[in-house]
Write an enzyme that holds these catalytic residues in place. Structure first.
Site, mmCIF file in Angstrom:
data_model
loop_
_atom_site.group_PDB
_atom_site.id
_atom_site.type_symbol
_atom_site.label_atom_id
_atom_site.label_comp_id
_atom_site.label_asym_id
_atom_site.label_seq_id
_atom_site.Cartn_x
_atom_site.Cartn_y
_atom_site.Cartn_z
ATOM 1 N N GLU A 166 58.955 28.652 53.950
ATOM 2 C CA GLU A 166 58.773 28.729 55.600
ATOM 3 C C GLU A 166 58.725 27.448 56.202
ATOM 4 O O GLU A 166 57.831 27.084 57.125
ATOM 5 C CB GLU A 166 57.869 29.545 56.036
ATOM 6 C CG GLU A 166 57.853 30.895 55.247
ATOM 7 C CD GLU A 166 56.751 31.904 55.799
ATOM 8 O OE1 GLU A 166 55.667 31.369 56.441
ATOM 9 O OE2 GLU A 166 56.788 33.157 55.543
ATOM 10 N N ASN A 208 62.405 29.383 50.054
ATOM 11 C CA ASN A 208 62.085 30.809 50.792
ATOM 12 C C ASN A 208 61.788 30.946 52.062
ATOM 13 O O ASN A 208 61.091 29.981 52.713
ATOM 14 C CB ASN A 208 60.897 31.524 50.079
ATOM 15 C CG ASN A 208 60.933 32.853 50.456
ATOM 16 O OD1 ASN A 208 61.736 33.692 49.929
ATOM 17 N ND2 ASN A 208 59.704 33.183 50.688
ATOM 18 N N HIS A 245 62.232 40.820 56.323
ATOM 19 C CA HIS A 245 61.156 41.722 56.989
ATOM 20 C C HIS A 245 61.936 42.398 58.490
ATOM 21 O O HIS A 245 62.084 41.434 59.282
ATOM 22 C CB HIS A 245 59.916 40.757 57.307
ATOM 23 C CG HIS A 245 59.118 40.283 56.085
ATOM 24 N ND1 HIS A 245 58.461 41.165 55.549
ATOM 25 C CD2 HIS A 245 59.078 39.130 55.918
ATOM 26 C CE1 HIS A 245 58.179 40.573 54.384
ATOM 27 N NE2 HIS A 245 58.137 39.264 54.769
ATOM 28 N N GLU A 274 61.156 39.494 50.098
ATOM 29 C CA GLU A 274 60.149 40.232 50.773
ATOM 30 C C GLU A 274 60.514 41.547 51.497
ATOM 31 O O GLU A 274 59.946 41.463 52.507
ATOM 32 C CB GLU A 274 59.330 39.306 51.454
ATOM 33 C CG GLU A 274 58.832 38.120 50.810
ATOM 34 C CD GLU A 274 58.078 37.050 51.556
ATOM 35 O OE1 GLU A 274 57.250 37.428 52.293
ATOM 36 O OE2 GLU A 274 57.996 35.785 51.185
ATOM 37 N N ASP A 276 61.209 44.572 53.443
ATOM 38 C CA ASP A 276 60.432 45.769 54.038
ATOM 39 C C ASP A 276 61.162 45.963 55.396
ATOM 40 O O ASP A 276 61.716 45.065 56.184
ATOM 41 C CB ASP A 276 58.843 45.603 54.352
ATOM 42 C CG ASP A 276 58.277 44.305 55.132
ATOM 43 O OD1 ASP A 276 59.184 43.775 55.684
ATOM 44 O OD2 ASP A 276 57.392 44.065 54.747
#
Length: 495
Positions: A166, A208, A245, A274, A276
């Site tokens: 990030e 990432n 996400h 990650e 979701d």
């Protein structure tokens, strides 16, 4: 874009055998192999069919929960520690490293033969207090020490590391995030990757980030430009992680596949790290199906990780974003995901970790003959730029010209020589290692197997010569063999 926010400390019939029925039975039997391949009952097994993994973020304190571990052990074949490898967890006091909780997760995975994704080595968030209070050279050195110590401790156990997490700002600027790490100098990301490669040469090194899923966003383009620059300059980067996400503020977009394929075209793996998706029912299920199908459509998308197991385990539990409900029951999204994984064709044969097959003497590439090394995909030759004779000059693709800088002799001791005394040399053994020329010696990083399947593999690494582009100037690297045309070469004798 509206950026996501994190809660503190979380990540986040039987046929007869007579007459026509017998014929039908024969047809059914003949189809059994393909049917079997499309009938796996768990996520990990279904993903394995196409050479991928399907993982979950795992919390060490839940490994004692029987319902949790039952699902984990049944469904997945990769794990990412949720918080246990972050900086505040592994180095709470400077130079005082603690790995107990991370080890619980790593050992649980390795004892079952699963992959482990390491998360994360360098990040502006979840820093311990001592690091938050540092700046400048002291912070840079502390960050590099942390990367080195943690990656060294887990050397040989980690499949992929989220080296840097990030580092880019949300919004339309395409700028780096203003963080204490960024303020140590714009090269801090490169420095972290180089330190990680030195500490664990066998692990894939990933960048990432989140809100990089939509190809049109400035943040996505900024990360793309950084990765392209790294690949061009030989900075060791093997993969890019897309957190993905998805919710109302950051929705799935139909250009997601374009994003994945565009990054992969740079010569890196892409991983959904990650995942979701907030929602429920058919809408949520269809989005999961689309995301999985997008990954399956990109050969270098080699794995998917969901950020948690049950909805109650999620950092966004109120959005019910995972594949299992609070009670551990499979949701519609689970069925859609499993069906998509089972729809994939077989993946490439895994790369051997031992040296490749013995070179085959053929009219092309016989030991002792001068040859061009021609890429099957590009039609271009492996070339020493500017006819350089300097040690460390990285080789490239270029239009074939039958000049001395494209004339290679394959010797009986498996060297590829140019100019008579310079050898094709691997600068490392990991994915992305530069391929260069260097004064000939007797080490295995200068020995190559010229294989009958069209690949050229390093004796030291078992990895293939690989190019990430077909253009003049595209650099040659080592990478896991994948059966694709960018790893196919032929030795064409010079008349």
């Amino acid at each position: 874009m509206i950026s996501r926010t994190r809660p503190s400390g979380r990540r986040l019939r039987t046929l007869s055998a007579s007459g026509t029925a017998a014929i039908v039975a024969v047809l059914v039997v003949s189809l059994l192999p393909s049917l079997a391949q499309a009938a796996e009952a768990t996520l990990g097994a279904a993903a394995t069919q196409s050479g991928r993994y399907f993982g979950a973020a795992v919390a060490a304190n839940k490994l004692g929960d029987g319902a949790y571990t039952t699902i984990l052990n049944r469904e997945f074949n990769s794990v990412t520690p949720e918080n246990e490898m972050k900086i505040d967890a592994t180095e709470p006091q400077q130079n005082n490293f603690t790995f107990g909780n991370a080890d619980r997760i790593v050992n649980h995975a390795l004892s079952r033969g699963w992959k482990v994704r390491g998360h994360t080595l360098a990040w502006h968030s979840q820093q311990p207090g001592w690091m938050q209070n540092m700046s400048g050279t002291a912070l840079r050195n502390a960050m590099l020490n942390h990367v080195t110590r943690v990656a060294t401790y887990y050397r040989g156990k980690i499949d992929s590391w989220d080296v840097v997490n990030e580092a880019f700002a949300d919004g339309n600027s395409g700028a780096r995030r203003d963080s204490n790490l960024q303020r140590t100098g714009n090269d801090w990301i490169e420095a972290a990757f180089r330190a990680a490669r030195s500490a664990d040469p066998g692990a894939k090194l990933c960048y990432n980030d989140y809100n990089t899923d939509n190809w049109t966003w400035a943040k996505t383009q900024a990360v793309y430009n950084m990765v392209r620059d790294f690949k061009q300059r030989g900075v060791p980067i093997d993969c890019v992680g897309f957190q993905s996400h998805f919710n109302a503020n950051s929705p799935y977009n139909s250009n997601y596949r374009t994003t994945l394929s565009s990054f992969a075209a740079l010569g890196v793996d892409v991983q959904i790290t990650e995942l979701d998706i907030e929602g429920s029912g058919t809408t949520q299920a269809n989005t999961y199906r689309s995301v999985v199908n997008d990954c399956l459509a990109v050969p270098r998308c080699n794995g998917i990780t969901v950020w948690g197991i049950r909805d109650s385990d999620s950092w966004r539990s109120g959005g019910t974003p995972l594949l299992f409900d609070n009670s551990g029951n499979k949701k519609q999204a689970y069925t859609a995901t499993l069906d998509a994984l089972n729809s994939a064709g077989p993946g490439p044969t895994p790369t051997p970790t031992t040296p490749g097959p013995t070179p085959t003497a053929t009219p092309t590439g016989s030991p002792g003959s001068a040859s061009e090394i021609v890429g099957a995909q590009s039609g271009r030759c492996i070339d020493v730029p500017n006819a350089s004779r300097s040690n460390g000059t990285r080789v490239q693709l270029y239009d074939c010209n039958k000049q001395s800088n494209q004339s290679w002799t394959y010797t009986t001791n498996r060297q590829l020589r140019v100019y008579g005394d310079m050898c094709l040399d691997a600068a490392g053994s990991g994915n992305g290692a530069a391929v260069q020329i260097y004064s000939c010696h007797n080490q295995t990083n200068q020995q190559w197997n010229v294989n009958s399947n069209g690949t050229i593999t390093g004796v030291q690494s078992g990895r293939c010569l690989d190019v990430w582009s077909t253009s003049n100037g595209a650099q040659v690297q080592l990478y896991d063999c994948n059966g694709q045309a960018n790893q196919q070469f032929r030795l064409a004798p010079l008349a």
